[in-house]
Design a protein around this motif. Structure first.
Motif, mmCIF file in Angstrom:
data_model
loop_
_atom_site.group_PDB
_atom_site.id
_atom_site.type_symbol
_atom_site.label_atom_id
_atom_site.label_comp_id
_atom_site.label_asym_id
_atom_site.label_seq_id
_atom_site.Cartn_x
_atom_site.Cartn_y
_atom_site.Cartn_z
ATOM 1 N N GLN A 12 -7.553 1.634 -5.772
ATOM 2 C CA GLN A 12 -6.510 2.138 -6.663
ATOM 3 C C GLN A 12 -5.162 2.208 -5.957
ATOM 4 O O GLN A 12 -4.120 1.897 -6.550
ATOM 5 C CB GLN A 12 -6.898 3.526 -7.189
ATOM 6 C CG GLN A 12 -8.097 3.517 -8.119
ATOM 7 C CD GLN A 12 -8.657 4.902 -8.328
ATOM 8 O OE1 GLN A 12 -9.453 5.394 -7.527
ATOM 9 N NE2 GLN A 12 -8.250 5.552 -9.402
ATOM 10 N N VAL A 13 -5.178 2.617 -4.701
ATOM 11 C CA VAL A 13 -3.940 2.683 -3.921
ATOM 12 C C VAL A 13 -3.332 1.295 -3.771
ATOM 13 O O VAL A 13 -2.119 1.108 -3.938
ATOM 14 C CB VAL A 13 -4.198 3.323 -2.539
ATOM 15 C CG1 VAL A 13 -3.009 3.112 -1.612
ATOM 16 C CG2 VAL A 13 -4.514 4.803 -2.700
ATOM 17 N N ARG A 14 -4.167 0.324 -3.487
ATOM 18 C CA ARG A 14 -3.681 -1.053 -3.345
ATOM 19 C C ARG A 14 -3.059 -1.546 -4.645
ATOM 20 O O ARG A 14 -1.985 -2.158 -4.646
ATOM 21 C CB ARG A 14 -4.825 -1.977 -2.921
ATOM 22 C CG ARG A 14 -4.372 -3.417 -2.619
ATOM 23 C CD ARG A 14 -5.537 -4.312 -2.282
ATOM 24 N NE ARG A 14 -6.267 -3.838 -1.118
ATOM 25 C CZ ARG A 14 -7.520 -3.420 -1.136
ATOM 26 N NH1 ARG A 14 -8.207 -3.410 -2.282
ATOM 27 N NH2 ARG A 14 -8.109 -3.029 -0.028
ATOM 28 N N LYS A 15 -3.699 -1.222 -5.748
ATOM 29 C CA LYS A 15 -3.178 -1.633 -7.056
ATOM 30 C C LYS A 15 -1.832 -0.981 -7.343
ATOM 31 O O LYS A 15 -0.888 -1.643 -7.820
ATOM 32 C CB LYS A 15 -4.182 -1.262 -8.150
ATOM 33 C CG LYS A 15 -3.737 -1.641 -9.555
ATOM 34 C CD LYS A 15 -4.765 -1.209 -10.595
ATOM 35 C CE LYS A 15 -4.279 -1.511 -12.011
ATOM 36 N NZ LYS A 15 -5.268 -1.064 -13.038
ATOM 37 N N LEU A 16 -1.712 0.297 -7.048
ATOM 38 C CA LEU A 16 -0.455 1.013 -7.293
ATOM 39 C C LEU A 16 0.662 0.496 -6.404
ATOM 40 O O LEU A 16 1.811 0.347 -6.856
ATOM 41 C CB LEU A 16 -0.653 2.510 -7.068
ATOM 42 C CG LEU A 16 -1.536 3.224 -8.093
ATOM 43 C CD1 LEU A 16 -1.818 4.657 -7.661
ATOM 44 C CD2 LEU A 16 -0.888 3.210 -9.479
ATOM 45 N N ASN A 17 0.335 0.210 -5.143
ATOM 46 C CA ASN A 17 1.364 -0.324 -4.253
ATOM 47 C C ASN A 17 1.785 -1.729 -4.649
ATOM 48 O O ASN A 17 2.963 -2.095 -4.502
ATOM 49 C CB ASN A 17 0.869 -0.305 -2.801
ATOM 50 C CG ASN A 17 0.859 1.089 -2.196
ATOM 51 O OD1 ASN A 17 -0.036 1.450 -1.437
ATOM 52 N ND2 ASN A 17 1.857 1.901 -2.515
#
Length: 208
Positions: A12-17
């Protein structure tokens, strides 16, 4: 928890970044100032009688306090956006907020400001480069993840402010100082443990 959050929210963090880059997160904690009636209904539904038990003077002063803080933050957001043109600013409404209030203001803000309420807040905290709040428990979650939040506190009132979130953050009471702290945090979002703040959190957790 720092390691666990890195693993748990990695995708999820990768997607948001990928979507927002190294963004500045501003979680709302102003439902009482933006939509008082809805907040009262919600607290009654949850069986929380606190508001109903206050006298009228307390209610009026608390609402005025939260409305004022909301206005300070809402006026600060476009300034932050102009001063941080290489970064996106994500305003995350509180679950009790009337999101239309935020979206109405967004129409006048720079294009790098986004109003998004989506999913749980934890990966948003982990993905953010800086977190700016006032009196919001997201600061405690951020600290547990190894991030030092910024508490923008142009107004303070011990009767209505929560004890922990602002104290566990870097506090600043003026816009100029806020902009400087954001520049520092956006470059160094992870922070080494601060013993005083660690002890404060531990005391809070262990209180009966």
């Amino acid at each position: 928890w720092r390691l666990a959050s890195s693993v748990l929210y990695r995708d999820q963090v990768r997607k948001l970044n990928n979507q927002f880059g190294n963004f500045i997160l501003i979680p709302s904690n102003f439902a009482l100032g933006t939509d008082f009636e809805a907040t009262v209904k919600r607290e009654r539904y949850l069986g929380l009688k606190k508001i109903e038990n206050w006298n009228e003077g307390d209610q009026v002063e608390r609402i005025a306090h939260y409305k004022s803080i909301y206005e300070y933050m809402a006026r600060a957001i476009p300034v932050i956006a102009e001063e941080s043109q290489d970064s996106n600013i994500v305003v995350r409404p509180h679950p009790a907020d009337d999101i239309s209030v935020w979206k109405a203001r967004k129409r006048k803000w720079p294009k790098n400001v986004h109003v998004v309420y989506e999913g749980v807040i934890n990966p948003w905290i982990k993905a953010s480069g800086a977190l700016v709040h006032n009196n919001c428990t997201s600061a405690v979650e951020a600290f547990a993840m190894g991030k030092l939040a910024i508490a923008y506190t142009p107004l303070q009132d011990v009767r209505f402010d929560f004890n922990l979130p602002n104290r566990i953050s870097e506090k600043v009471d003026n816009l100029e100082g806020l902009l400087e702290l954001i520049k520092i945090r956006i470059s160094h979002s992870d922070c080494p443990p601060e013993i005083e703040k660690e002890n404060l959190l531990n005391r809070f957790i262990n209180e009966p």
